[in-house]
Enzyme design. Structure first.
Site, mmCIF file in Angstrom:
data_model
loop_
_atom_site.group_PDB
_atom_site.id
_atom_site.type_symbol
_atom_site.label_atom_id
_atom_site.label_comp_id
_atom_site.label_asym_id
_atom_site.label_seq_id
_atom_site.Cartn_x
_atom_site.Cartn_y
_atom_site.Cartn_z
ATOM 1 N N LYS A 39 0.869 -1.168 0.000
ATOM 2 C CA LYS A 39 0.000 0.000 0.000
ATOM 3 C C LYS A 39 0.910 1.224 0.000
ATOM 4 O O LYS A 39 1.473 1.590 1.016
ATOM 5 C CB LYS A 39 -0.906 0.005 1.233
ATOM 6 N N GLU A 60 10.101 1.933 10.497
ATOM 7 C CA GLU A 60 11.134 2.953 10.284
ATOM 8 C C GLU A 60 10.429 4.290 10.367
ATOM 9 O O GLU A 60 9.651 4.663 9.488
ATOM 10 C CB GLU A 60 11.811 2.742 8.917
ATOM 11 N N CYS A 114 13.904 11.503 6.490
ATOM 12 C CA CYS A 114 13.801 11.268 7.932
ATOM 13 C C CYS A 114 15.156 11.237 8.617
ATOM 14 O O CYS A 114 15.257 11.487 9.820
ATOM 15 C CB CYS A 114 13.050 9.972 8.206
ATOM 16 N N GLU A 121 10.306 16.935 14.472
ATOM 17 C CA GLU A 121 10.704 16.671 13.093
ATOM 18 C C GLU A 121 9.953 17.617 12.159
ATOM 19 O O GLU A 121 8.719 17.595 12.099
ATOM 20 C CB GLU A 121 10.398 15.225 12.727
#
Length: 464
Positions: A170, A245, A279, A371
């Site tokens: 997906k 992750e 990231c 972040e």
């Protein structure tokens, strides 16, 4: 670039169960370039059933033959590199050179590494009077993000296939065309029907249905820590394995004696690549007090080379653009000093954000803790090495980082004390065989190389 109006399930393109679609938007000009089906739980169930049916045959396929199939897939991806790069540029907005070198080039390298590993990996071991077999987990539900749309697919699908697992993918709703290209490549490479299946759709619908499906044995997810928590909780309730992750807030630590100009310019380049939508980007630059202002000036000079619309692409969508500009405004509000960029949109159209450098950033500021996922660098000052280590580790994340020092030994000694999964030493190069993954809230498990393959294996021991 062709958009399919169906799902790739059981080795063929099938009509979606429902009629809803997702508009794919080019973030550089905000124009709709395609529509893809918005998958439902019914589509996910069909894909999982196809993967389950194909699993026994694929798991029993000799590793050398699996390796050959993955090698064929690598070759197709290499042959279609230009088409892949153009598609990534159209739906992600990445500059074409970046798409060619990284978005299309890196997956070929990673697929090749797993073709080799599948042929050489020790799936059987002998320990005393026991034989240990490493067997495929089963059906893998892979949920991938938009920031590296093909790399993240290959980094999950290739090791899963090498292990003998079957997969339902997906992909992110912002970049489904790249995933459809990958499905075409799978078909062209001649993988058996049902070994790989694709369902496009929204995360809360198709993604959730995949994570919850009783016949999925492992969920591999890359994305935000918040969504990762939800998937982990769902999988935990079913005693189902996960590989997560997640987010990062990486430190670029420049120790006294390091080559300051190189460390700063490389650090800025690291954050500006892919418009900061990485990231593992080193978004916190740590510099000693004696050289702090010199580093700030060097960073401002370095970031000036990253011109929006040329070397820096847009962010993926309007929501992400607003989010990043909000962080920049928050940084100003909390007292950080803007030395380059700012919250104003640099171009009249497209989801662009000005490459921004903040000085006078302290550890309690929002821009130092959360972040941002955009082209924003925060420069923090430290007093001594112990203070630098405290700041580097003062985060809930632990995905990546960098250390610069007068010599490698000094940098390694510092890096060994960092709470993070991967650290570049004095500008160390990317290695597709090295494990990638995080400490703390940056995730569970590892991707790439033998460690990435091991995520998709389970252990059986026979005693004699």
């Amino acid at each position: 670039m062709k958009a399919h109006d169906g799902m790739y399930i059981g080795g063929e393109w099938r009509p979606a169960a429902g009629t809803d679609t997702i508009a794919v938007v080019n973030p550089a000009d905000e124009q709709v370039i395609a529509h893809v089906p918005a998958g439902t739980a019914e589509d996910v169930d069909a894909a999982v059933r196809a993967a389950r049916a194909a699993f026994p045959g694929w798991a029993a396929t000799p590793p050398a033959e699996r390796a050959a199939r993955i090698g064929a897939l690598r070759d197709v991806l290499a042959a279609r590199r230009d088409e892949i790069a153009a598609t990534v540029t159209a739906e992600l907005g990445a500059p074409l050179k970046l798409s060619q070198a990284v978005h299309a080039g890196l997956p070929v390298m990673v697929a090749g590494s797993y073709a080799e590993l599948a042929a050489t990996y020790a799936f059987e071991e002998r320990h005393g009077n026991s034989t240990v077999f490493l067997e495929p987990v089963g059906v893998v539900g892979a949920i991938t993000p938009w920031n590296y749309p093909l790399h993240q697919i290959v980094a999950k699908v290739a090791p899963a296939l090498a292990a003998g697992c079957t997969v339902v993918l997906k992909p992110a709703e912002d970049t489904p065309l790249t995933a459809q290209l990958f499905a075409e490549a799978v078909e062209e490479a001649g993988l058996p029907a049902g070994v790989f299946n694709l369902v496009t759709g929204l995360g809360p619908i198709a993604g959730q249905a995949l994570a919850e499906h009783a016949d999925v044995d492992l969920v591999s997810f890359t994305g935000s820590t918040a969504v990762g928590r939800q998937i982990g909780a769902t999988a935990g309730g079913a005693v189902k394995r996960v590989a997560l992750e997640l987010g990062g807030k990486s430190a670029n630590v420049i120790l006294p004696g390091a080559d300051l100009a190189k460390a700063v310019s490389t650090g800025v380049a690291n954050v500006m690549s892919n418009s900061g939508q990485t990231c593992s980007a080193w978004t916190r630059m740590l510099v000693d007090a004696d050289r702090y202002e010199e580093a700030v000036a060097l960073a401002a000079e370095a970031v000036a080379k990253y011109v929006p619309g040329e070397r820096v692409g847009p962010l993926v969508n309007a929501k992400q653009q607003a989010r990043v500009r909000g962080y920049i405004e928050k940084g100003i509000e909390e007292g950080a000093r803007v030395v380059a960029g700012g919250p104003e949109a640099p171009l009249p159209a497209g989801y662009y954000v000005s490459p921004t450098v903040f000085a006078d950033v302290t550890t309690e500021m929002t821009i130092a803790r959360e972040e941002i996922f955009g082209p924003v660098v925060s420069i923090l000052k430290y007093e001594d090495e112990a203070d630098a280590l405290r700041i580097a580790n003062d985060t809930v994340y632990g995905l990546a980082g960098a250390v610069w020092a007068a010599d490698d030994a000094e940098a390694v000694a510092f890096a060994r004390r960092m709470d993070t999964g991967q650290v570049d030493i004095n500008g160390g190069r990317f290695n597709p065989l090295a494990p990638f993954g995080g400490y703390k809230q940056s995730g569970v498990g590892r991707e790439l190389g033998a460690h990435g393959l091991a995520e998709y294996l389970q252990t059986k021991s026979l005693q004699f």
